[in-house]
Design a protein around this motif. Sequence first.
Motif, PDB file in Angstrom:
ATOM      1  N   ASN A  66      25.700  25.143  13.715  1.00 41.71           N
ATOM      2  CA  ASN A  66      24.530  24.291  13.893  1.00 41.71           C
ATOM      3  C   ASN A  66      24.856  23.199  14.916  1.00 41.71           C
ATOM      4  OD1 ASN A  66      22.884  21.936  13.422  1.00 41.71           O
ATOM      5  ND2 ASN A  66      22.163  22.892  11.531  1.00 41.71           N
TER       6      ASN A  66
ATOM      7  N   LYS B  24      15.865  15.360   9.124  1.00 38.71           N
ATOM      8  CA  LYS B  24      15.725  16.795   9.343  1.00 38.71           C
ATOM      9  C   LYS B  24      15.919  17.548   8.020  1.00 38.71           C
ATOM     10  CE  LYS B  24      17.143  20.231  12.699  1.00 38.71           C
ATOM     11  NZ  LYS B  24      18.281  20.681  13.524  1.00 38.71           N
TER      12      LYS B  24
ATOM     13  N   ASP C 110      27.322  17.960  16.904  1.00 42.71           N
ATOM     14  CA  ASP C 110      27.164  16.606  17.452  1.00 42.71           C
ATOM     15  C   ASP C 110      27.754  15.566  16.502  1.00 42.71           C
ATOM     16  OD1 ASP C 110      25.907  17.594  19.667  1.00 42.71           O
ATOM     17  OD2 ASP C 110      23.867  17.111  18.996  1.00 42.71           O
ATOM     18  N   ILE C 111      27.464  15.734  15.210  1.00 44.86           N
ATOM     19  CA  ILE C 111      27.978  14.792  14.210  1.00 44.86           C
ATOM     20  C   ILE C 111      29.499  14.882  14.138  1.00 44.86           C
ATOM     21  CG2 ILE C 111      28.039  14.308  11.719  1.00 44.86           C
ATOM     22  CD1 ILE C 111      25.019  15.135  11.685  1.00 44.86           C
ATOM     23  N   TYR C 112      30.014  16.111  14.155  1.00 52.61           N
ATOM     24  CA  TYR C 112      31.472  16.287  14.109  1.00 52.61           C
ATOM     25  C   TYR C 112      32.138  15.571  15.289  1.00 52.61           C
ATOM     26  CZ  TYR C 112      36.019  18.476  13.283  1.00 52.61           C
ATOM     27  OH  TYR C 112      37.353  18.675  13.018  1.00 52.61           O
TER      28      TYR C 112
ATOM     29  N   GLN D 184      35.182   7.410   7.081  1.00 49.41           N
ATOM     30  CA  GLN D 184      34.829   6.653   8.285  1.00 49.41           C
ATOM     31  C   GLN D 184      33.531   5.856   8.068  1.00 49.41           C
ATOM     32  OE1 GLN D 184      36.709   5.934  10.663  1.00 49.41           O
ATOM     33  NE2 GLN D 184      35.455   5.269  12.386  1.00 49.41           N
ATOM     34  N   MET D 185      32.627   6.378   7.244  1.00 48.58           N
ATOM     35  CA  MET D 185      31.425   5.604   6.877  1.00 48.58           C
ATOM     36  C   MET D 185      31.851   4.339   6.139  1.00 48.58           C
ATOM     37  SD  MET D 185      28.974   7.365   8.129  1.00 48.58           S
ATOM     38  CE  MET D 185      30.154   7.870   9.378  1.00 48.58           C
TER      39      MET D 185
ATOM     40  N   PHE E 290      35.071  12.063   7.190  1.00 46.17           N
ATOM     41  CA  PHE E 290      33.854  11.442   7.734  1.00 46.17           C
ATOM     42  C   PHE E 290      33.242  10.446   6.751  1.00 46.17           C
ATOM     43  CE2 PHE E 290      32.993  15.253  10.833  1.00 46.17           C
ATOM     44  CZ  PHE E 290      34.088  14.861  11.587  1.00 46.17           C
TER      45      PHE E 290
ATOM     46  N   LEU F 172      21.971   9.135  14.784  1.00 47.14           N
ATOM     47  CA  LEU F 172      22.232  10.565  14.597  1.00 47.14           C
ATOM     48  C   LEU F 172      22.177  10.946  13.114  1.00 47.14           C
ATOM     49  CD1 LEU F 172      22.913  13.177  16.084  1.00 47.14           C
ATOM     50  CD2 LEU F 172      25.341  12.611  15.884  1.00 47.14           C
ATOM     51  N   LEU F 173      22.730  10.100  12.251  1.00 42.30           N
ATOM     52  CA  LEU F 173      22.752  10.447  10.823  1.00 42.30           C
ATOM     53  C   LEU F 173      21.393  10.225  10.176  1.00 42.30           C
ATOM     54  CD1 LEU F 173      26.338   9.348   9.764  1.00 42.30           C
ATOM     55  CD2 LEU F 173      25.502  11.568  10.528  1.00 42.30           C
TER      56      LEU F 173
ATOM     57  N   GLU G 142      23.440  20.371  15.641  1.00 44.72           N
ATOM     58  CA  GLU G 142      23.418  19.014  15.087  1.00 44.72           C
ATOM     59  C   GLU G 142      24.719  18.717  14.335  1.00 44.72           C
ATOM     60  OE1 GLU G 142      20.048  17.667  12.316  1.00 44.72           O
ATOM     61  OE2 GLU G 142      21.904  17.587  11.169  1.00 44.72           O
ATOM     62  N   HIS G 143      25.215  19.693  13.599  1.00 46.03           N
ATOM     63  CA  HIS G 143      26.480  19.494  12.888  1.00 46.03           C
ATOM     64  C   HIS G 143      27.623  19.282  13.871  1.00 46.03           C
ATOM     65  CE1 HIS G 143      24.771  21.787   9.136  1.00 46.03           C
ATOM     66  NE2 HIS G 143      24.204  20.621   9.338  1.00 46.03           N
TER      67      HIS G 143
ATOM     68  N   SER H 121      19.614  13.263  11.055  1.00 52.63           N
ATOM     69  CA  SER H 121      20.127  14.376  10.252  1.00 52.63           C
ATOM     70  C   SER H 121      19.518  14.363   8.850  1.00 52.63           C
ATOM     71  CB  SER H 121      21.656  14.291  10.197  1.00 52.63           C
ATOM     72  OG  SER H 121      22.180  15.292   9.362  1.00 52.63           O
TER      73      SER H 121
ATOM     74  N   VAL I  37      36.637  18.002   5.859  1.00 54.67           N
ATOM     75  CA  VAL I  37      36.611  16.955   6.884  1.00 54.67           C
ATOM     76  C   VAL I  37      35.342  16.112   6.736  1.00 54.67           C
ATOM     77  CG1 VAL I  37      36.380  16.523   9.373  1.00 54.67           C
ATOM     78  CG2 VAL I  37      38.110  18.133   8.531  1.00 54.67           C
ATOM     79  N   PHE I  38      34.230  16.768   6.469  1.00 58.20           N
ATOM     80  CA  PHE I  38      32.978  16.022   6.281  1.00 58.20           C
ATOM     81  C   PHE I  38      33.041  15.136   5.041  1.00 58.20           C
ATOM     82  CE2 PHE I  38      31.418  18.937   9.462  1.00 58.20           C
ATOM     83  CZ  PHE I  38      30.394  18.244  10.102  1.00 58.20           C
TER      84      PHE I  38
ATOM     85  N   LEU J 260      30.897  13.107  17.285  1.00 62.69           N
ATOM     86  CA  LEU J 260      30.701  11.659  17.290  1.00 62.69           C
ATOM     87  C   LEU J 260      31.599  10.980  16.249  1.00 62.69           C
ATOM     88  CD1 LEU J 260      29.086   9.371  18.603  1.00 62.69           C
ATOM     89  CD2 LEU J 260      27.304   9.702  16.878  1.00 62.69           C
ATOM     90  N   LEU J 261      31.712  11.570  15.070  1.00 59.73           N
ATOM     91  CA  LEU J 261      32.510  10.929  14.023  1.00 59.73           C
ATOM     92  C   LEU J 261      34.008  11.106  14.269  1.00 59.73           C
ATOM     93  CD1 LEU J 261      30.327  11.530  10.853  1.00 59.73           C
ATOM     94  CD2 LEU J 261      30.410   9.573  12.412  1.00 59.73           C
TER      95      LEU J 261
ATOM     96  N   ILE K  80      25.751   6.379  15.763  1.00 57.89           N
ATOM     97  CA  ILE K  80      25.996   7.052  14.485  1.00 57.89           C
ATOM     98  C   ILE K  80      24.813   6.840  13.552  1.00 57.89           C
ATOM     99  CG2 ILE K  80      27.462   7.011  12.407  1.00 57.89           C
ATOM    100  CD1 ILE K  80      29.840   6.390  14.339  1.00 57.89           C
TER     101      ILE K  80
END
Lengths: 262, 262
Positions: B232, A248, B237-239, A172-173, A169, A241-242, B234-235, A245, A164-165, B241-242, A238
């Motif tokens: 995680n 981090k 949150d990203i999941y 979607q970017m 995702f 948040l990214l 943060e992961h 990420s 999915v990532f 939001l996207l 987005i």
Amino acid sequence: MISVILIGAGNVASHLYRAFLNAESVVVKQWYNRSFEAIKSYKNDTEVINDLSQLKEADVYIMAVSDDAVASLSKTLPFTNRFVVHTSGSVSLHDLDKKNTRGVFYPLQSFSKEAEMDFSNVPICIETEEKTKLQMLKDLAEAIDSKPYKISTEQRQTLHLSAVFVNNFSNQMYRIAHEISDAKHINFDILKPLILETANKVQEMSPYMSQTGPAKRNDKKTLKRHIKLLENEEHRDIYELLTQSIQKTHGIKYKFNSKKKN
Amino acid sequence: MISVILIGAGNVASHLYRAFLNAESVVVKQWYNRSFEAIKSYKNDTEVINDLSQLKEADVYIMAVSDDAVASLSKTLPFTNRFVVHTSGSVSLHDLDKKNTRGVFYPLQSFSKEAEMDFSNVPICIETEEKTKLQMLKDLAEAIDSKPYKISTEQRQTLHLSAVFVNNFSNQMYRIAHEISDAKHINFDILKPLILETANKVQEMSPYMSQTGPAKRNDKKTLKRHIKLLENEEHRDIYELLTQSIQKTHGIKYKFNSKKKN
């Protein structure tokens, strides 16, 4: 020769059918689908049926049906002690009715109905209840030029999530970039080589190593200007948040000082 | 024949240098860099200098330096009324000192020092203050097999922002997938064909059309399970939001009912 009976007629089933048809060491003995309409055009190449009671014997029954249908359909199969696999990334092996020997044959790729699928680009994640059946699924994957990977149910579910990532995702970017550039009458073609290069790079290098850009460099001027350029609040969320990420991941800390624009 | 003087020795400058060296209709007359060390190994192919006062005359001066250096360095150039361009995606044409005729020659690609760059995959966004100079930049791009696109400053800045989405943010999606799968001892190689396929798909089809997956299908069971699988915050949150972003794009509304796990 491995004899296969295919159950279902969605994208995965259709692509597998065509690949098996071209494989020398595989024969599709029957193709079952609830609706006859979807498969009747193949009746000259294989026996197509829409009645479960007509199912013959085969080495493996491949249920390429929707996730929700796996459990109930496997219960209605009119036989026991045969080898039945599903093709889902997220359904447990144990969702298949235990009256048969169970397995999973999950092709990890994005299937669309139209495009022909080259299975040499499709890793197949396999799992079996009985160790002795593992080799058959490996042979089946290799017969269509796929690379088989032995994967546990837990690993398969994590892979499905990871997919999915990298697929939905990332796409979607691309979509957001398309929206942003369209609004300024920019030809999206300009971005296509970069999209490909980004995907190509991580074939050889880890995503960690291949990261670049203002977030990674902590280029505050550019980060601020980008946030200002983004007119859509969701796109800003987005972006922030990214960026956080990425920072981090790379051990940097930058704080956006305005959540809201203006 | 277009005579070029290259200023700077970063990734973009180095790749441009090698491409110009192979181009029949381009000659690199000089290569300037503040530090001689970075360019001295090229002294047999071109005149390398680290003193601006030694700059000769050329058709175009290409300043491939960091964004922050463009304005100040352009001020210190010891000549006027010549054609000076920068290679930045985000710096305005007007940041170049107006004592010279200004332009932009922005290659939209992700450059890494090591890999050889095939410029036929690099769109070059060009902009000039004087219309008469446009053709020279087009010729220069085509001399290294690039496709030139005439782009305004505003469009270029939007492209640069869009590039962050398709490059840095997609790459971070790969990174998160890498983290998640590593934690379960899954070989990241399994995901690489899907990464490539996702990028390949949008070469022919819009990202809108090529979207698939649980968010697009509004497959609530899978969405819930994925959130539970993500350890995680943060992961997660990203999941979320996207997923929401995909659903907004495709006119679907799903509400995650728990922001926090446990």
